[in-house]
Design a protein around this motif. Structure first.
Motif, PDB file in Angstrom:
ATOM      1  N   THR A   1       1.321   9.121   3.178  1.00 19.17           N
ATOM      2  CA  THR A   1       2.166   8.410   2.211  1.00 19.17           C
ATOM      3  C   THR A   1       3.636   8.602   2.559  1.00 19.17           C
ATOM      4  O   THR A   1       4.423   7.647   2.529  1.00 19.17           O
ATOM      5  CB  THR A   1       1.865   8.886   0.774  1.00 19.17           C
ATOM      6  OG1 THR A   1       0.479   8.639   0.490  1.00 19.17           O
ATOM      7  CG2 THR A   1       2.721   8.161  -0.241  1.00 19.17           C
ATOM      8  N   ILE A   2       4.016   9.831   2.897  1.00 20.24           N
ATOM      9  CA  ILE A   2       5.396  10.096   3.330  1.00 20.24           C
ATOM     10  C   ILE A   2       5.697   9.285   4.586  1.00 20.24           C
ATOM     11  O   ILE A   2       6.765   8.672   4.702  1.00 20.24           O
ATOM     12  CB  ILE A   2       5.601  11.606   3.585  1.00 20.24           C
ATOM     13  CG1 ILE A   2       5.612  12.363   2.265  1.00 20.24           C
ATOM     14  CG2 ILE A   2       6.896  11.867   4.373  1.00 20.24           C
ATOM     15  CD1 ILE A   2       5.602  13.876   2.402  1.00 20.24           C
ATOM     16  N   VAL A   3       4.749   9.245   5.517  1.00 21.81           N
ATOM     17  CA  VAL A   3       4.964   8.520   6.766  1.00 21.81           C
ATOM     18  C   VAL A   3       5.085   7.018   6.505  1.00 21.81           C
ATOM     19  O   VAL A   3       5.896   6.336   7.139  1.00 21.81           O
ATOM     20  CB  VAL A   3       3.865   8.844   7.798  1.00 21.81           C
ATOM     21  CG1 VAL A   3       3.893   7.879   8.973  1.00 21.81           C
ATOM     22  CG2 VAL A   3       4.039  10.277   8.294  1.00 21.81           C
ATOM     23  N   TYR A   4       4.322   6.485   5.543  1.00 18.44           N
ATOM     24  CA  TYR A   4       4.469   5.048   5.268  1.00 18.44           C
ATOM     25  C   TYR A   4       5.850   4.759   4.676  1.00 18.44           C
ATOM     26  O   TYR A   4       6.496   3.770   5.050  1.00 18.44           O
ATOM     27  CB  TYR A   4       3.361   4.507   4.359  1.00 18.44           C
ATOM     28  CG  TYR A   4       3.367   2.999   4.373  1.00 18.44           C
ATOM     29  CD1 TYR A   4       2.980   2.297   5.520  1.00 18.44           C
ATOM     30  CD2 TYR A   4       3.811   2.259   3.276  1.00 18.44           C
ATOM     31  CE1 TYR A   4       3.025   0.925   5.569  1.00 18.44           C
ATOM     32  CE2 TYR A   4       3.856   0.882   3.317  1.00 18.44           C
ATOM     33  CZ  TYR A   4       3.460   0.216   4.471  1.00 18.44           C
ATOM     34  OH  TYR A   4       3.518  -1.166   4.526  1.00 18.44           O
TER      35      TYR A   4
ATOM     36  N   PRO B   1       0.824  -1.210   0.000  1.00 18.64           N
ATOM     37  CA  PRO B   1       0.000   0.000   0.000  1.00 18.64           C
ATOM     38  C   PRO B   1       0.862   1.266   0.000  1.00 18.64           C
ATOM     39  O   PRO B   1       2.033   1.241   0.389  1.00 18.64           O
ATOM     40  CB  PRO B   1      -0.772  -0.113   1.316  1.00 18.64           C
ATOM     41  CG  PRO B   1       0.154  -0.867   2.216  1.00 18.64           C
ATOM     42  CD  PRO B   1       0.894  -1.847   1.326  1.00 18.64           C
ATOM     43  N   ALA B   2       0.256   2.355  -0.425  1.00 12.08           N
ATOM     44  CA  ALA B   2       0.931   3.660  -0.354  1.00 12.08           C
ATOM     45  C   ALA B   2       0.808   4.244   1.046  1.00 12.08           C
ATOM     46  O   ALA B   2       1.649   5.033   1.477  1.00 12.08           O
ATOM     47  CB  ALA B   2       0.333   4.622  -1.380  1.00 12.08           C
ATOM     48  N   GLU B   3      -0.238   3.848   1.762  1.00 13.82           N
ATOM     49  CA  GLU B   3      -0.459   4.290   3.134  1.00 13.82           C
ATOM     50  C   GLU B   3      -1.317   3.247   3.827  1.00 13.82           C
ATOM     51  O   GLU B   3      -1.937   2.406   3.177  1.00 13.82           O
ATOM     52  CB  GLU B   3      -1.119   5.670   3.190  1.00 13.82           C
ATOM     53  CG  GLU B   3      -2.463   5.739   2.499  1.00 13.82           C
ATOM     54  CD  GLU B   3      -3.058   7.136   2.501  1.00 13.82           C
ATOM     55  OE1 GLU B   3      -4.125   7.306   3.131  1.00 13.82           O
ATOM     56  OE2 GLU B   3      -2.466   8.040   1.899  1.00 13.82           O
TER      57      GLU B   3
ATOM     58  N   SER C   1      -0.118   4.444   9.281  1.00  9.40           N
ATOM     59  CA  SER C   1       0.582   5.630   8.758  1.00  9.40           C
ATOM     60  C   SER C   1      -0.318   6.853   8.819  1.00  9.40           C
ATOM     61  O   SER C   1       0.156   7.963   9.058  1.00  9.40           O
ATOM     62  CB  SER C   1       1.113   5.400   7.342  1.00  9.40           C
ATOM     63  OG  SER C   1       0.113   5.486   6.352  1.00  9.40           O
ATOM     64  N   ARG C   2      -1.623   6.662   8.651  1.00  8.63           N
ATOM     65  CA  ARG C   2      -2.547   7.793   8.761  1.00  8.63           C
ATOM     66  C   ARG C   2      -2.619   8.296  10.207  1.00  8.63           C
ATOM     67  O   ARG C   2      -2.615   9.498  10.444  1.00  8.63           O
ATOM     68  CB  ARG C   2      -3.938   7.410   8.242  1.00  8.63           C
ATOM     69  CG  ARG C   2      -4.004   7.308   6.724  1.00  8.63           C
ATOM     70  CD  ARG C   2      -5.413   7.088   6.207  1.00  8.63           C
ATOM     71  NE  ARG C   2      -5.869   5.724   6.392  1.00  8.63           N
ATOM     72  CZ  ARG C   2      -5.654   4.720   5.548  1.00  8.63           C
ATOM     73  NH1 ARG C   2      -4.967   4.919   4.437  1.00  8.63           N
ATOM     74  NH2 ARG C   2      -6.127   3.522   5.805  1.00  8.63           N
ATOM     75  N   ARG C   3      -2.637   7.378  11.160  1.00 10.84           N
ATOM     76  CA  ARG C   3      -2.685   7.788  12.575  1.00 10.84           C
ATOM     77  C   ARG C   3      -1.380   8.463  12.996  1.00 10.84           C
ATOM     78  O   ARG C   3      -1.396   9.488  13.670  1.00 10.84           O
ATOM     79  CB  ARG C   3      -2.974   6.581  13.474  1.00 10.84           C
ATOM     80  CG  ARG C   3      -4.429   6.139  13.415  1.00 10.84           C
ATOM     81  CD  ARG C   3      -4.794   5.109  14.481  1.00 10.84           C
ATOM     82  NE  ARG C   3      -4.181   3.812  14.214  1.00 10.84           N
ATOM     83  CZ  ARG C   3      -3.218   3.251  14.954  1.00 10.84           C
ATOM     84  NH1 ARG C   3      -2.741   3.862  16.028  1.00 10.84           N
ATOM     85  NH2 ARG C   3      -2.721   2.067  14.632  1.00 10.84           N
ATOM     86  N   LEU C   4      -0.259   7.896  12.570  1.00  6.42           N
ATOM     87  CA  LEU C   4       1.039   8.493  12.901  1.00  6.42           C
ATOM     88  C   LEU C   4       1.181   9.863  12.235  1.00  6.42           C
ATOM     89  O   LEU C   4       1.656  10.817  12.849  1.00  6.42           O
ATOM     90  CB  LEU C   4       2.180   7.558  12.504  1.00  6.42           C
ATOM     91  CG  LEU C   4       3.608   8.052  12.751  1.00  6.42           C
ATOM     92  CD1 LEU C   4       3.823   8.520  14.186  1.00  6.42           C
ATOM     93  CD2 LEU C   4       4.612   6.959  12.371  1.00  6.42           C
TER      94      LEU C   4
END
Length: 195
Positions: A168-171, A144-146, A150-153
């Motif tokens: 996406t950057i965080v993932y 996945p891209a995210e 990753s959304r929660r972080l």
């Protein structure tokens, strides 16, 4: 094809191709669990600089970034003033994007603020209960891209004042620092990066 057989006999994820710098990064850095707060800060900032670019572009400039940003020591970056930002904008060795440079300074301030309350590494790793998520990807279409994590972080980082930390950057950050093991299962590094 999600992995490539290299001349040294190792199967590797497809994405570094055969570029020696990229292969070395894949083999020694990407996906290795990182717990040092300063190193995590550096990777988060560099992933922010990657937005809209390829990682190899950032990787080729990584040593220039480290020099220009004082080794990504948050205490130093947080004190950057307009003169320092102007000198960074004139530095052809890095990505000269004012919003990203100013974002790095704001993220350093957020890091220091958080550090007064909680260890940055512990804060980050709490999102995966302190241990890497072991994925079992066989095909690039599965990655996945995210994710929910990753959304929660991303939301938590942004809420603390960090910049350029979308999901996406965080993932990508989570992959790089080994919070998730996204080496393909037939890549030799998958087993190496497992706890």
């Amino acid at each position: 094809m999600s992995t490539i057989l290299h001349s040294d006999g190792h199967m590797r994820c497809f994405w570094p191709g055969t570029d020696p710098l990229y292969v070395a990064y894949h083999d020694t850095d990407w996906g290795v669990p990182e717990h040092d707060g300063r190193a995590l800060f550096e990777k988060l900032v560099l992933d922010g600089f990657q937005a809209g670019l390829s990682w190899i572009t950032i990787l080729r400039k990584r040593e220039n970034f480290r020099r220009a940003f004082d080794g990504f020591e948050p205490q130093r970056v947080a004190r950057y003033n307009d003169r320092k930002i102007a000198s960074l904008m004139a530095d052809a060795g890095i990505v000269r994007n004012r919003a990203k440079i100013e974002g790095a300074v704001k993220s350093a301030c957020a890091y220091l603020d958080l550090a007064g309350k909680q260890d940055f590494s512990a804060f980050i790793w709490d999102f995966v209960d302190g241990k890497p998520v072991q994925n079992e990807w066989r095909d690039r279409s599965e990655i996945p891209a995210e994710t929910d994590v990753s959304r929660r972080l991303s939301k938590a980082l942004a809420g603390k004042g960090f910049k350029f930390c979308g999901p996406t950057i965080v993932y990508a950050f989570m992959q790089a620092v080994g919070m998730v093991n996204d080496h393909f299962v037939d890549c030799w590094r998958h087993a190496e990066c497992a706890p």
